[in-house]
Design a protein around this motif. Structure first.
Motif, PDB file in Angstrom:
ATOM      1  N   ALA A 236     -43.587  16.006  -3.158  1.00 42.12           N
ATOM      2  CA  ALA A 236     -45.069  15.487  -2.748  1.00 42.12           C
ATOM      3  C   ALA A 236     -45.529  16.104  -1.469  1.00 42.12           C
ATOM      4  N   TYR A 237     -44.740  16.618  -0.677  1.00 40.81           N
ATOM      5  CA  TYR A 237     -45.055  17.019   0.746  1.00 40.81           C
ATOM      6  C   TYR A 237     -45.531  18.718   0.546  1.00 40.81           C
ATOM      7  N   ASP A 238     -44.865  19.338  -0.419  1.00 40.35           N
ATOM      8  CA  ASP A 238     -44.754  20.820  -0.569  1.00 40.35           C
ATOM      9  C   ASP A 238     -46.254  21.419  -1.567  1.00 40.35           C
ATOM     10  N   THR A 239     -47.223  21.380  -0.749  1.00 41.77           N
ATOM     11  CA  THR A 239     -48.476  21.876  -1.454  1.00 41.77           C
ATOM     12  C   THR A 239     -48.412  23.374  -1.523  1.00 41.77           C
TER      13      THR A 239
ATOM     14  N   SER B 103     -56.939  15.670  -7.608  1.00 43.80           N
ATOM     15  CA  SER B 103     -56.617  16.902  -8.259  1.00 43.80           C
ATOM     16  C   SER B 103     -56.731  18.086  -7.417  1.00 43.80           C
ATOM     17  N   SER B 104     -56.974  18.034  -6.309  1.00 46.80           N
ATOM     18  CA  SER B 104     -57.411  18.921  -5.319  1.00 46.80           C
ATOM     19  C   SER B 104     -56.373  19.491  -4.425  1.00 46.80           C
TER      20      SER B 104
ATOM     21  N   ALA C 245     -44.757   3.503  -3.221  1.00 48.18           N
ATOM     22  CA  ALA C 245     -45.629   2.894  -4.479  1.00 48.18           C
ATOM     23  C   ALA C 245     -47.193   3.447  -4.427  1.00 48.18           C
ATOM     24  N   PHE C 246     -47.749   3.691  -3.438  1.00 47.72           N
ATOM     25  CA  PHE C 246     -48.832   4.552  -3.031  1.00 47.72           C
ATOM     26  C   PHE C 246     -48.990   5.984  -2.905  1.00 47.72           C
TER      27      PHE C 246
ATOM     28  N   HIS D  51     -51.660  13.095  -0.846  1.00 45.70           N
ATOM     29  CA  HIS D  51     -52.343  12.557  -1.847  1.00 45.70           C
ATOM     30  C   HIS D  51     -51.955  10.940  -1.921  1.00 45.70           C
ATOM     31  N   ARG D  52     -51.406  10.725  -0.733  1.00 48.31           N
ATOM     32  CA  ARG D  52     -51.208   9.071  -0.745  1.00 48.31           C
ATOM     33  C   ARG D  52     -52.525   8.172  -1.029  1.00 48.31           C
ATOM     34  N   CYS D  53     -52.577   7.463  -1.734  1.00 48.22           N
ATOM     35  CA  CYS D  53     -53.625   6.590  -2.350  1.00 48.22           C
ATOM     36  C   CYS D  53     -54.404   6.318  -1.391  1.00 48.22           C
TER      37      CYS D  53
END
Length: 425
Positions: free
Chosen positions: A84-87, A116-117, A365-366, A371-373
């Motif tokens: 999640a953190y590795d963009t 999606s970015s 959950a978020f 990209h956290r909600c």
């Protein structure tokens, strides 16, 4: 060039998640071994994915499948967080794992910005939405949300059994999101169809999937036209008038963000409300305690979000690499199972139990990372109000028929049918 011309051009160029050579194949069917052949579209996964995830976490923390053209499923919290953190190595240009992939040229914007970015575009696209989803902005919607919940329960008058998913949970985010976007509230049934096409129709042939997605974007174009002709104080008009880098947003950006809010904003909250009511219906001790101690609800709500987290996101591997003991190929999928991360015993004490007074609860959950909600405050408000009103109006309820409860397949999991008994058994 007119709005219609611009939108049609942009949509034609970006609308199709394009098939990727030989990686376009049917992906459903019985699973032989979840470690080497997983599929999140199977009925046993929809019914109860947690034992599968627990088993994988013990014996194969990063599962693999040849379906979907190749994909990976990390099940440990630390691995989910790492992706999640590795963009740099994982792209968000498509967040729905399916039997086809969007072209690389779609990055860094993607079809439904900002989710999606990729960086650096993501930061600026997300920043546009932040003012709309602050705590103060969300608080202004609470009164109307509470009134809606009461009106939905008023309609139960005289009934001893209701489908809490279809007759209650789904309508709350439908109305809230429709009001935010300035859409007719009577269009709610169409929203459900759009959701099912987007999130549960991922195994359809690409041509049929594109046609169904086209129905969603045709609807959004009609709404954009109406808002251009009749501007008003809502999120659609805000997006139409918003500027990025000194010019107005491309029509495809406007429509993509609207699609994101319509699909994700409804299904995730609908699922969270339904799962929470399902738990309370089958767990009388927790239900009775929350009725007696309503001040505990915000804490309990966070536990419901942890244990029944509805959302799993996907990423695409950018280049071939060796990652945490596995060899990933460019364009492989990676499923980020936030539900699996939330039940990792290495991260949470009594991870598989529902502890409604859990004091420390750093659930995901978020989501995690950039990209956290963005709509987490809104989702929390809707969930809290929905449960407050239900427990106030219907303190005694249970499962009418446990076997009749059904769950959505795919990356957003929540009850689709939830028959509940109202009143004493």
């Amino acid at each position: 060039m007119t709005l219609d011309d611009r939108f049609t051009r942009d949509f034609r160029e970006t609308r199709g998640d394009q098939p990727l050579g030989t990686r376009n194949e049917i992906v459903t069917g019985p699973v032989t071994d979840w470690a080497t052949d997983f599929s999140h579209l199977e009925p046993e996964w929809a019914a109860d994915p947690y034992p599968i995830q627990d088993d994988l976490r013990q014996r194969c923390p990063v599962a693999h499948t040849d379906r979907f053209g190749g994909g990976w499923l990390p099940t440990r919290y630390e691995d989910v967080a790492a992706v999640a953190y590795d963009t740099e190595r994982f792209s968000s240009r498509s967040i729905i794992m399916s039997n086809f992939r969007p072209p690389r040229e779609l990055a860094p914007v993607g079809g439904t910005p900002p989710i999606s970015s990729d960086p650096p575009f993501h930061h600026d696209a997300r920043k546009l939405l932040l003012p709309v989803f602050t705590k103060n902005a969300v608080a202004k919607r609470e009164e109307a949300t509470r009134a809606l919940c009461h009106s939905l329960i008023d309609a139960f008058d005289g009934q001893h059994s209701v489908d809490a998913a279809r007759d209650y949970a789904q309508y709350i985010p439908m109305r809230v999101i429709a009001d935010m976007l300035g859409f007719p509230p009577e269009d709610g049934p169409q929203f459900r169809e759009f959701i099912e096409n987007s999130l549960e129709g991922v195994n359809l042939p690409p041509e049929e999937r594109m046609e169904r997605m086209g129905q969603l974007f045709d609807y959004l174009l009609a709404q954009i036209r109406d808002h251009v002709d009749n501007p008003r104080d809502d999120l659609t008009t805000y997006l139409i008038n918003a500027e990025l880098y000194g010019r107005k947003l491309d029509p495809s950006h406007v429509a993509g963000t609207m699609a994101l809010l319509l699909i994700a904003g409804i299904d995730t909250t609908w699922s969270a409300i339904g799962a929470s009511l399902w738990h309370l219906a089958k767990t009388p001790a927790d239900r009775e305690r929350l009725v007696a101690e309503p001040e505990l609800l915000p804490t309990a709500m966070e536990e419901f979000l942890r244990v029944y987290a509805p959302v799993t996101m996907a990423r695409l591997v950018k280049e071939d690499m060796h990652w945490n003991g596995v060899d990933m190929k460019a364009e492989d999928w990676v499923l980020l199972s936030f539900p699996a991360a939330n039940r990792d015993p290495a991260q949470f004490d009594r991870a598989g139990e529902v502890v409604i007074d859990r004091e420390v609860n750093r659930h995901v959950a978020f989501g995690l990372g950039i990209h956290r909600c963005v709509g987490s405050h809104l989702a929390r408000m809707e969930l809290r109000v929905a449960l407050e009103v239900w427990l106030e109006r219907i303190p005694d309820f249970g499962l009418h028929d446990p076997a009749a409860v059904t769950w959505a397949a795919g990356q957003v999991r929540g009850p689709r049918t939830l028959p509940l008994r109202i009143g004493p058994a």
